[in-house]
Design an enzyme around this catalytic site. Structure first.
Site, PDB file in Angstrom:
ATOM      1  N   ASP A  80     -15.386 125.964  34.798  1.00 58.71           N
ATOM      2  CA  ASP A  80     -14.279 125.878  33.839  1.00 58.71           C
ATOM      3  C   ASP A  80     -13.903 127.270  33.323  1.00 58.71           C
ATOM      4  OD1 ASP A  80     -12.362 124.602  32.364  1.00 58.71           O
ATOM      5  OD2 ASP A  80     -13.696 124.073  30.715  1.00 58.71           O
TER       6      ASP A  80
ATOM      7  N   THR B 137     -10.070 113.682  39.573  1.00 55.96           N
ATOM      8  CA  THR B 137      -8.988 112.688  39.730  1.00 55.96           C
ATOM      9  C   THR B 137      -7.931 112.891  38.634  1.00 55.96           C
ATOM     10  OG1 THR B 137     -10.520 111.189  38.611  1.00 55.96           O
ATOM     11  CG2 THR B 137     -10.211 110.833  40.944  1.00 55.96           C
ATOM     12  N   GLU B 138      -8.349 113.473  37.502  1.00 48.21           N
ATOM     13  CA  GLU B 138      -7.396 113.722  36.399  1.00 48.21           C
ATOM     14  C   GLU B 138      -6.560 114.981  36.644  1.00 48.21           C
ATOM     15  OE1 GLU B 138     -10.746 113.024  35.798  1.00 48.21           O
ATOM     16  OE2 GLU B 138     -10.209 110.928  35.430  1.00 48.21           O
ATOM     17  N   ASN B 139      -7.064 115.882  37.496  1.00 49.10           N
ATOM     18  CA  ASN B 139      -6.334 117.149  37.718  1.00 49.10           C
ATOM     19  C   ASN B 139      -4.962 116.956  38.372  1.00 49.10           C
ATOM     20  OD1 ASN B 139      -9.310 119.180  38.397  1.00 49.10           O
ATOM     21  ND2 ASN B 139      -8.192 118.875  36.476  1.00 49.10           N
TER      22      ASN B 139
ATOM     23  N   GLU C  49     -30.891 118.771  33.343  1.00 51.06           N
ATOM     24  CA  GLU C  49     -30.880 119.786  32.290  1.00 51.06           C
ATOM     25  C   GLU C  49     -29.495 120.434  32.262  1.00 51.06           C
ATOM     26  OE1 GLU C  49     -33.331 120.451  30.168  1.00 51.06           O
ATOM     27  OE2 GLU C  49     -34.588 118.919  31.112  1.00 51.06           O
TER      28      GLU C  49
ATOM     29  N   ASN D  58     -10.813 129.021  34.312  1.00 52.64           N
ATOM     30  CA  ASN D  58      -9.894 129.819  35.148  1.00 52.64           C
ATOM     31  C   ASN D  58      -8.586 130.110  34.415  1.00 52.64           C
ATOM     32  OD1 ASN D  58     -11.751 129.546  37.159  1.00 52.64           O
ATOM     33  ND2 ASN D  58     -10.577 128.082  38.375  1.00 52.64           N
TER      34      ASN D  58
ATOM     35  N   ARG E 128      -1.688 131.030  35.479  1.00 57.47           N
ATOM     36  CA  ARG E 128      -2.963 130.340  35.671  1.00 57.47           C
ATOM     37  C   ARG E 128      -3.487 130.434  37.109  1.00 57.47           C
ATOM     38  NH1 ARG E 128      -4.612 126.642  31.943  1.00 57.47           N
ATOM     39  NH2 ARG E 128      -5.506 125.347  33.590  1.00 57.47           N
TER      40      ARG E 128
HETATM   41  C1  FPP Z   1     -11.072 124.593  35.655  1.00 55.63           C
HETATM   42  O1  FPP Z   1     -10.435 125.660  35.000  1.00 55.63           O
HETATM   43  C2  FPP Z   1     -11.037 124.828  37.096  1.00 55.63           C
HETATM   44  C3  FPP Z   1     -10.402 124.042  38.004  1.00 55.63           C
HETATM   45  C4  FPP Z   1      -9.645 122.835  37.616  1.00 55.63           C
HETATM   46  C5  FPP Z   1     -10.384 124.378  39.434  1.00 55.63           C
HETATM   47  C6  FPP Z   1     -11.629 124.981  39.989  1.00 55.63           C
HETATM   48  C7  FPP Z   1     -11.362 125.402  41.382  1.00 55.63           C
HETATM   49  C8  FPP Z   1     -11.758 126.562  41.934  1.00 55.63           C
HETATM   50  C9  FPP Z   1     -12.654 127.529  41.262  1.00 55.63           C
HETATM   51  C10 FPP Z   1     -11.359 126.866  43.354  1.00 55.63           C
HETATM   52  C11 FPP Z   1     -12.191 126.011  44.233  1.00 55.63           C
HETATM   53  C12 FPP Z   1     -12.013 126.318  45.654  1.00 55.63           C
HETATM   54  C13 FPP Z   1     -12.677 125.669  46.669  1.00 55.63           C
HETATM   55  C14 FPP Z   1     -12.483 126.113  48.054  1.00 55.63           C
HETATM   56  C15 FPP Z   1     -13.564 124.527  46.419  1.00 55.63           C
HETATM   57  P1  FPP Z   1      -9.197 125.354  34.026  1.00 55.63           P
HETATM   58  O2  FPP Z   1      -7.951 125.566  34.819  1.00 55.63           O
HETATM   59  O3  FPP Z   1      -9.349 123.995  33.431  1.00 55.63           O
HETATM   60  O4  FPP Z   1      -9.401 126.487  32.977  1.00 55.63           O
HETATM   61  P2  FPP Z   1      -9.096 126.416  31.414  1.00 55.63           P
HETATM   62  O5  FPP Z   1     -10.071 125.440  30.808  1.00 55.63           O
HETATM   63  O6  FPP Z   1      -9.348 127.808  30.967  1.00 55.63           O
HETATM   64  O7  FPP Z   1      -7.657 126.007  31.288  1.00 55.63           O
END
Ligand code: FPP
Length: 245
Positions: free
Chosen positions: A18, A64-66, A205, A20, A31
């Site tokens: 979490d 699934t919520e994304n 854990e 990104n 983003r």
């Molecule tokens: C949450 O951050 C992250 C995600 C919804 C996506 C995670 C995916 C990756 C790291 C890429 C994965 C790639 C492969 C090939 C599996 P957020 O966007 O919810 O961040 P925020 O809480 O700061 O808004």
């Protein structure tokens, strides 16, 4: 750590990657830049976890919520994940990593499924770390599907009600090929499971760090492992030393 205490490496580590979006926002960037950096962090951690002897790594890539995020972000994330597989599969395969999609296949398009099927097929016999990628994953849907499968079997007479137990439910989950996670890492500071591995995390854990996922590196992973090693896992029982008193 106490001198004689054994350093204990978890066999299965799960990660909620979490932060990104916040990472990008802090830099006044869109983003998607955060997701691209998040992918770089994931590559680092896959390699490092395998070096540290982790047998199974499960990462929450897309829930699934994304799908309810803005269409542009959804498209970006889905393309990023699929391009990565097309490009990186050879290297992961050489490193002996076995890739498994854990998620709801029934609602994925045939184009998307083709990418996953290929990645799974190529790496199926690999003996190194298992990388479970939670894509189109939701813990409650997973449990609902398991219940449906079990009821179908019961109605067909292939199992009886008395056969239903925790092991049978685990066998019907997307993660049936893996043990339950020993350690769950969540980056970005939120203290919740967000519908991730609800059944499997009963005795896991939990380690939360405020580090945002794109910044998470080998040192941060080691900190999580150190923290795990100091935990006393009791699985609802009393500590062994208390029993000898
Ligand atoms: C949450 O951050 C992250 C995600 C919804 C996506 C995670 C995916 C990756 C790291 C890429 C994965 C790639 C492969 C090939 C599996 P957020 O966007 O919810 O961040 P925020 O809480 O700061 O808004």
């Amino acid at each position: 750590m106490a001198k004689n205490q054994q350093y204990c490496i978890p066999s299965h580590v799960a990660i909620i990657m979490d932060g990104n979006g916040r990472w990008a926002q802090k830099r006044a960037m869109p983003r998607f830049v955060g997701h691209r950096q998040g992918l770089a962090a994931l590559k680092r951690i896959v390699r490092y976890a395998s070096e540290r002897g982790i047998e199974t790594l499960t990462v929450y890539a897309f829930s699934t919520e994304n799908w309810q995020r803005p269409q542009e972000e959804v498209n970006y994330l889905v393309n990023l994940i699929h391009e990565t597989f097309s490009k990186e599969i050879g290297e992961l395969h050489r490193e002996g990593v076995r890739i498994v999609l854990v998620g709801d296949r029934s609602t994925l398009s045939s184009d998307i499924l083709r990418v996953w099927d290929r990645a799974e097929r190529i790496t199926a016999e690999n003996q190194g770390m298992t990388l479970n990628i939670a894509f189109n994953y939701g813990g409650r849907t997973e449990i609902v599907n398991a219940v449906k499968n079990i009821v179908t079997k019961a109605l067909a007479g292939s199992i009886s009600i008395d056969d239903i137990n925790a092991e049978l439910i685990s066998e019907e989950l997307y993660t049936s090929h893996s043990p339950d996670p020993d350690l769950l890492i969540r980056t970005g500071g939120e203290q919740r499971l967000s519908n991730f591995l609800l059944w499997q995390s009963a005795y896991t854990e939990i380690y939360v760090t405020t580090t945002l996922w794109p910044d998470f590196d080998e040192k941060d992973f080691d900190k999580a492992l150190d923290s795990y090693s100091q935990r006393e896992r009791r699985f609802g029982k009393v500590p062994a030393k208390e029993l000898t008193k």
